[in-house]
Structures are given as structure tokens and as C-alpha cells.
Motif scaffolding. Structure first.
Motif, PDB file in Angstrom:
ATOM      1  N   GLY A  57       0.838  -1.204   0.000  1.00  0.00           N
ATOM      2  CA  GLY A  57       0.000   0.000   0.000  1.00  0.00           C
ATOM      3  C   GLY A  57       0.869   1.249   0.000  1.00  0.00           C
ATOM      4  O   GLY A  57       2.015   1.225  -0.455  1.00  0.00           O
ATOM      5  N   ASN A  58       0.326   2.333   0.544  1.00  0.00           N
ATOM      6  CA  ASN A  58       1.042   3.624   0.509  1.00  0.00           C
ATOM      7  C   ASN A  58       2.415   3.536   1.165  1.00  0.00           C
ATOM      8  O   ASN A  58       3.426   3.930   0.588  1.00  0.00           O
ATOM      9  N   LEU A  59       2.423   3.002   2.391  1.00  0.00           N
ATOM     10  CA  LEU A  59       3.675   2.943   3.140  1.00  0.00           C
ATOM     11  C   LEU A  59       4.653   1.942   2.504  1.00  0.00           C
ATOM     12  O   LEU A  59       5.833   2.249   2.310  1.00  0.00           O
ATOM     13  N   LEU A 109       6.618   6.156  13.404  1.00  0.00           N
ATOM     14  CA  LEU A 109       7.005   7.532  13.048  1.00  0.00           C
ATOM     15  C   LEU A 109       6.287   8.537  13.943  1.00  0.00           C
ATOM     16  O   LEU A 109       6.835   9.574  14.289  1.00  0.00           O
ATOM     17  N   PHE A 138       6.276  -2.007  10.927  1.00  0.00           N
ATOM     18  CA  PHE A 138       5.614  -0.703  10.852  1.00  0.00           C
ATOM     19  C   PHE A 138       4.131  -0.802  11.213  1.00  0.00           C
ATOM     20  O   PHE A 138       3.419   0.186  11.170  1.00  0.00           O
ATOM     21  N   HIS A 156       2.314  -1.372  13.830  1.00  0.00           N
ATOM     22  CA  HIS A 156       1.805  -1.012  15.173  1.00  0.00           C
ATOM     23  C   HIS A 156       1.328  -2.236  15.960  1.00  0.00           C
ATOM     24  O   HIS A 156       0.763  -2.097  17.031  1.00  0.00           O
ATOM     25  N   CYS A 176       4.213  -3.895   6.444  1.00  0.00           N
ATOM     26  CA  CYS A 176       3.525  -2.630   6.129  1.00  0.00           C
ATOM     27  C   CYS A 176       2.037  -2.899   5.948  1.00  0.00           C
ATOM     28  O   CYS A 176       1.378  -2.312   5.096  1.00  0.00           O
ATOM     29  N   ASP A 200       1.130  -8.912  -1.329  1.00  0.00           N
ATOM     30  CA  ASP A 200      -0.107  -8.243  -0.921  1.00  0.00           C
ATOM     31  C   ASP A 200      -1.261  -9.213  -1.213  1.00  0.00           C
ATOM     32  O   ASP A 200      -1.086 -10.200  -1.931  1.00  0.00           O
ATOM     33  N   VAL A 228       8.908   0.327  14.328  1.00  0.00           N
ATOM     34  CA  VAL A 228       9.050   1.729  13.904  1.00  0.00           C
ATOM     35  C   VAL A 228       7.695   2.407  14.052  1.00  0.00           C
ATOM     36  O   VAL A 228       6.695   1.924  13.522  1.00  0.00           O
ATOM     37  N   LEU A 258      -3.380  -4.996  -6.801  1.00  0.00           N
ATOM     38  CA  LEU A 258      -1.940  -4.716  -6.670  1.00  0.00           C
ATOM     39  C   LEU A 258      -1.071  -5.877  -7.142  1.00  0.00           C
ATOM     40  O   LEU A 258       0.065  -5.674  -7.572  1.00  0.00           O
ATOM     41  N   PRO A 299      -1.924  -3.552   7.905  1.00  0.00           N
ATOM     42  CA  PRO A 299      -2.611  -3.041   9.090  1.00  0.00           C
ATOM     43  C   PRO A 299      -2.374  -3.940  10.309  1.00  0.00           C
ATOM     44  O   PRO A 299      -2.130  -5.148  10.151  1.00  0.00           O
TER      45      PRO A 299
HETATM   46  P1  NAI Z   1      -2.573   0.854   2.938  1.00  0.00           P
HETATM   47  O1  NAI Z   1      -3.975   0.476   3.204  1.00  0.00           O
HETATM   48  O2  NAI Z   1      -2.265   1.790   1.808  1.00  0.00           O
HETATM   49  O3  NAI Z   1      -1.687  -0.474   2.716  1.00  0.00           O
HETATM   50  C1  NAI Z   1      -1.850  -1.652   3.423  1.00  0.00           C
HETATM   51  C2  NAI Z   1      -1.640  -2.788   2.443  1.00  0.00           C
HETATM   52  O4  NAI Z   1      -1.651  -4.020   3.161  1.00  0.00           O
HETATM   53  C3  NAI Z   1      -2.764  -2.866   1.407  1.00  0.00           C
HETATM   54  O5  NAI Z   1      -2.213  -2.878   0.105  1.00  0.00           O
HETATM   55  C4  NAI Z   1      -3.477  -4.170   1.743  1.00  0.00           C
HETATM   56  O6  NAI Z   1      -4.008  -4.808   0.592  1.00  0.00           O
HETATM   57  C5  NAI Z   1      -2.365  -4.970   2.375  1.00  0.00           C
HETATM   58  N1  NAI Z   1      -2.841  -6.040   3.243  1.00  0.00           N
HETATM   59  C6  NAI Z   1      -3.795  -5.971   4.210  1.00  0.00           C
HETATM   60  N2  NAI Z   1      -3.960  -7.175   4.799  1.00  0.00           N
HETATM   61  C7  NAI Z   1      -3.096  -8.019   4.176  1.00  0.00           C
HETATM   62  C8  NAI Z   1      -2.807  -9.392   4.323  1.00  0.00           C
HETATM   63  N3  NAI Z   1      -3.425 -10.164   5.232  1.00  0.00           N
HETATM   64  N4  NAI Z   1      -1.874  -9.929   3.511  1.00  0.00           N
HETATM   65  C9  NAI Z   1      -1.234  -9.180   2.587  1.00  0.00           C
HETATM   66  N5  NAI Z   1      -1.469  -7.866   2.397  1.00  0.00           N
HETATM   67  C10 NAI Z   1      -2.393  -7.287   3.179  1.00  0.00           C
HETATM   68  O7  NAI Z   1      -2.016   1.417   4.298  1.00  0.00           O
HETATM   69  P2  NAI Z   1      -0.644   2.214   4.541  1.00  0.00           P
HETATM   70  O8  NAI Z   1      -0.920   3.639   4.575  1.00  0.00           O
HETATM   71  O9  NAI Z   1       0.382   1.697   3.606  1.00  0.00           O
HETATM   72  O10 NAI Z   1      -0.295   1.771   6.010  1.00  0.00           O
HETATM   73  C11 NAI Z   1      -0.015   0.412   6.335  1.00  0.00           C
HETATM   74  C12 NAI Z   1       0.039   0.238   7.822  1.00  0.00           C
HETATM   75  O11 NAI Z   1       1.143   0.920   8.355  1.00  0.00           O
HETATM   76  C13 NAI Z   1      -1.192   0.819   8.521  1.00  0.00           C
HETATM   77  O12 NAI Z   1      -1.637  -0.090   9.468  1.00  0.00           O
HETATM   78  C14 NAI Z   1      -0.701   2.086   9.202  1.00  0.00           C
HETATM   79  O13 NAI Z   1      -1.324   2.328  10.422  1.00  0.00           O
HETATM   80  C15 NAI Z   1       0.745   1.755   9.428  1.00  0.00           C
HETATM   81  N6  NAI Z   1       1.614   2.927   9.422  1.00  0.00           N
HETATM   82  C16 NAI Z   1       2.653   2.898  10.297  1.00  0.00           C
HETATM   83  C17 NAI Z   1       3.542   3.925  10.349  1.00  0.00           C
HETATM   84  C18 NAI Z   1       4.665   3.826  11.332  1.00  0.00           C
HETATM   85  O14 NAI Z   1       5.364   4.797  11.548  1.00  0.00           O
HETATM   86  N7  NAI Z   1       4.854   2.691  11.928  1.00  0.00           N
HETATM   87  C19 NAI Z   1       3.432   5.104   9.474  1.00  0.00           C
HETATM   88  C20 NAI Z   1       2.336   5.003   8.555  1.00  0.00           C
HETATM   89  C21 NAI Z   1       1.467   3.950   8.534  1.00  0.00           C
END
Ligand code: NAI
Length: 213
Positions: free
Chosen positions: A92-94, A195, A176, A178, A152, A116, A193, A121, A154
Motif C-alpha cells: 500500500g502507501n507505506l 514515526l 511498521f 503497530h 507494512c 499483498d 518503527v 496490486l 494493518p
Molecule cells: P494501505 O492500506 O495503503 O496499505 C496496506 C496494504 O496491506 C494494502 O495494500 C493491503 O491490501 C495490504 N494487506 C492488508 N492485509 C493483508 C494481508 N493479510 N496480507 C497481505 N497484504 C495485506 O495502508 P498504509 O498507509 O500503507 O499503512 C499500512 C500500515 O502501516 C497501517 O496499518 C498504518 O497504520 C501503518 N503505518 C505505520 C507507520 C509507522 O510509523 N509505523 C506510518 C504510517 C502507517
């Protein structure tokens, strides 16, 4: 001092030394005293000497440190000369940002796979690596034996996935998600990590400064 008794705080400072020494090298500087290094880094000279003495001390009295040698030694201590195989879960984004903008190879890792579960994707490419279906994870791990997984995904998905990854032989996580790992396996390493934590420290410092004014 035995390497396993080196404090975590010293280890946390090593990447910063490594980065700083790289910058000095790029500026054409070849040697530096601990006093000069301390002034540039905002640490005390004795702190620097103490930190580097943990690893046997690389400086010479009256000469200071040879920048390339010191950087090389710190790189070795950090394990940057070894290539660990990494996979990234969650494109995803991260995940995209991390896979595209981080130079894994400079830090001792090679990104060999991205996974993913989103059909939109799967089979897209990030930096020449095809996003694979998470269903192929076990087979991929059996074949390529990655060392590390970058999570990366959820938090809600991380529990189950991390258990699977451990059962597939992954023994280190850059997390990442949480998700709070509760590890029964002592050999598994997790680097969390958040942020947001850094942003909260900035918030704290802003509040402190504003209250003093
Ligand atoms: P996003 O929704 O853009 O990406 C998450 C990706 O994980 C999606 O492409 C989704 O299809 C995939 N996914 C979900 N369940 C899955 C599974 N069981 N198997 C394979 N792929 C799976 O979200 P984003 O923005 O990329 O954030 C990802 C996570 O990172 C979020 O939970 C967010 O809270 C966390 N995060 C942590 C940060 C940090 O500093 N630790 C900073 C920003 C986000």
C-alpha cells in the motif's frame, strides 16, 4: 568490553556515527579528532570516546580517527557488510514508499519480494519487483529463505501473518504495523518503527519551548 554487553543506547547511536562519517568522507575529510567529531555531532568528546571504546577504540592518541577506517569498522559492527534477504508485506502507501525510497542494499539488505492480498496490486511492479499474491508466500519462503520481513500491513492483519512468517522461517521483523509482538521464540528479533512517536517528541519539545517563552 564483550560485544553482547554493549548498551542498546550505544547501538542506537552507531547509525548516526556511520551517517556522519559518510558525510565527512563525501566532503573529502580524511581524519577527525573526537573533539571535532563531538562538536559536529552535538555529543561530548568523552561520550564519543566511550562509545567507540566499547568496540576496542579506533582512534590514535594525538591523531584522532581515520574516517574511512572508522566508518568501515562501524559498518561491520552494524552488519552492513552482510546481505540479509528481506521481503515486504503490504504494497500500500507505506509499503510502496519504503520499497521505492529506501536503499536497502546500502544498509545490508536485499529486497527480494513484495506481497499483498489485493488483486488490484498483485502483478504490479514496485522498483522492478513484482507484487506477488500473499498466497504464494509459503512457497516463496521455502525456495528463497528470506531472513527478514518488513511489515507494512494493518495491525489487524499482523498477528496471523507474523505467526505464519515465523513458521516459514522468518526470524526478524521490521515492523511498521503497530502490532505488539509477544514473542515466545527468543531467536526472533523485532525492530518496531512508529514515526508518530518521533512526532510526539517534537510536540513535547515544542510545548516545553513555548512554556519557557
Ligand atoms: P494501505 O492500506 O495503503 O496499505 C496496506 C496494504 O496491506 C494494502 O495494500 C493491503 O491490501 C495490504 N494487506 C492488508 N492485509 C493483508 C494481508 N493479510 N496480507 C497481505 N497484504 C495485506 O495502508 P498504509 O498507509 O500503507 O499503512 C499500512 C500500515 O502501516 C497501517 O496499518 C498504518 O497504520 C501503518 N503505518 C505505520 C507507520 C509507522 O510509523 N509505523 C506510518 C504510517 C502507517
Amino acid at each position: 568490553m564483550a560485544k553482547d554487553s554493549i548498551s542498546k543506547l550505544v547501538i542506537r547511536r552507531l547509525p548516526r556515527y556511520y551517517r556522519f562519517l559518510g558525510d565527512l568522507d563525501a566532503m573529502g575529510i580524511t581524519k577527525i579528532s573526537s573533539r571535532e567529531l563531538s562538536e559536529r555531532m552535538g555529543l561530548t568528546a568523552s561520550q564519543i570516546r566511550q562509545d567507540l571504546n566499547c568496540f576496542g577504540g579506533f582512534g590514535q592518541q594525538g591523531y584522532g580517527y581515520n574516517i574511512l577506517d572508522l566508518r568501515h569498522e562501524i559498518g561491520k559492527i552494524l552488519g552492513l557488510n552482510v546481505e540479509n534477504k528481506a521481503i515486504l508485506i503490504g504494497a500500500g502507501n507505506l509499503g510502496k514508499a519504503i520499497a521505492s525510497h529506501l536503499n536497502f542494499e546500502k544498509m545490508g539488505f536485499k529486497l527480494i519480494g513484495i506481497f499483498d492480498n489485493d488483486p488490484q496490486l498483485i502483478d504490479t511492479k514496485i522498483m522492478d519487483i513484482k507484487v506477488s499474491d500473499i498466497k504464494n508466500l509459503e512457497m516463496f519462503c521455502e525456495k528463497h529463505k528470506p531472513d527478514v520481513a518488513v511489515l507494512c500491513i494493518p495491525k489487524s492483519a499482523a498477528n496471523l501473518l507474523s505467526e505464519k512468517l515465523i513458521s516459514y522461517g522468518i526470524s526478524a521483523f521490521w515492523n511498521f504495523s503497530h502490532y505488539d509482538f509477544r514473542l515466545s521464540n527468543q531467536d526472533v528479533i523485532v525492530e518496531n518503527v512508529h514515526l508518530g512517536d518521533s512526532l510526539m517528541v517534537l510536540s513535547y519539545n515544542l510545548r516545553e519551548r513555548n512554556e519557557k517563552q
